[in-house]
Enzyme design. Sequence first.
Site, PDB file in Angstrom:
ATOM      1  N   CYS A   1      -4.194   9.144   2.373  1.00 47.40           N
ATOM      2  CA  CYS A   1      -4.188  10.353   3.206  1.00 47.40           C
ATOM      3  C   CYS A   1      -4.252  11.620   2.343  1.00 47.40           C
ATOM      4  CB  CYS A   1      -2.996  10.314   4.152  1.00 47.40           C
ATOM      5  SG  CYS A   1      -3.218  11.365   5.586  1.00 47.40           S
TER       6      CYS A   1
ATOM      7  N   HIS B   1      -2.047   4.989   6.195  1.00 48.22           N
ATOM      8  CA  HIS B   1      -0.832   4.836   5.382  1.00 48.22           C
ATOM      9  C   HIS B   1      -0.362   3.380   5.332  1.00 48.22           C
ATOM     10  CE1 HIS B   1       0.191   9.164   5.028  1.00 48.22           C
ATOM     11  NE2 HIS B   1      -0.402   9.272   6.208  1.00 48.22           N
TER      12      HIS B   1
ATOM     13  N   GLU C   1       1.584   2.195   3.287  1.00 48.01           N
ATOM     14  CA  GLU C   1       2.994   2.209   2.848  1.00 48.01           C
ATOM     15  C   GLU C   1       3.950   2.347   4.033  1.00 48.01           C
ATOM     16  OE1 GLU C   1       0.886   4.624   2.707  1.00 48.01           O
ATOM     17  OE2 GLU C   1       1.831   6.600   2.895  1.00 48.01           O
TER      18      GLU C   1
HETATM   19  N1  GLN Z   1      -3.368  16.566   6.845  1.00 50.89           N
HETATM   20  C1  GLN Z   1      -2.667  16.446   5.604  1.00 50.89           C
HETATM   21  C2  GLN Z   1      -3.358  17.215   4.501  1.00 50.89           C
HETATM   22  O1  GLN Z   1      -4.414  17.743   4.713  1.00 50.89           O
HETATM   23  C3  GLN Z   1      -2.543  14.999   5.190  1.00 50.89           C
HETATM   24  C4  GLN Z   1      -1.606  14.268   6.104  1.00 50.89           C
HETATM   25  C5  GLN Z   1      -0.989  13.045   5.525  1.00 50.89           C
HETATM   26  O2  GLN Z   1      -0.989  12.811   4.312  1.00 50.89           O
HETATM   27  N2  GLN Z   1      -0.410  12.257   6.390  1.00 50.89           N
HETATM   28  O3  GLN Z   1      -2.852  17.303   3.413  1.00 50.89           O
END
Ligand code: GLN
Length: 191
Positions: free
Chosen positions: A81, A172, A174
């Site tokens: 992410c 995710h 994790e």
């Molecule tokens: N939207 C977040 C970002 O741009 C990422 C979200 C996440 O890691 N769950 O950093």
Amino acid sequence: MRGVVGVLALQGDFREHKEALRRLGLEAREVRKVGDLEGLKALIIPGGESTTIGKLAREYGLEEAVRRRVEEGTLALFGTCAGAIWMAREILGYPEQPRLGVLDAAVERNAFGRQVESFEEDLEVEGLGPFHGVFIRAPVFRRLGEGVEVLARLGDLPVLVRQGKVLASSFHPELTEDPRLHRYFLELAGV
Ligand code: GLN
């Protein structure tokens, strides 16, 4: 095995990644400064807030040090992410956002819209089979370089990609108890 896998611990859900690695019998090192990279073969970049991770990594010299190790081919990376966003060459709409730039891809932040804060979806991961994806304000990969392989999609959208020893997911792993993607990464890293 001790000390060869690190988790970038500047911001975000690094504890959950450490826990996922613990389930695989590994005690991961928390990486906060350049010296913490010494001897590492693999580094996980957690989810969180990519702007904050990027700013802190730049301030602490980690952006440059990690980039050098990846370019040398001595460090494997797994970004989830926000971590995936930080690793990308281009962040659409945020040209000034600090980033590592080692993954030949353009990412779109919050690609499912701000209304859709989070959702879960069953994915099919190349080589692993069904995998439960937890998406939280998730990015997608929009433009992929030739060396980038798509390992999972959500509909048409790539959500798990690999370029050599660099692995990046929109979701995710994790936050589930399924260790397969972390295990896959360790194999990729030769740990
Ligand atoms: N939207 C977040 C970002 O741009 C990422 C979200 C996440 O890691 N769950 O950093």
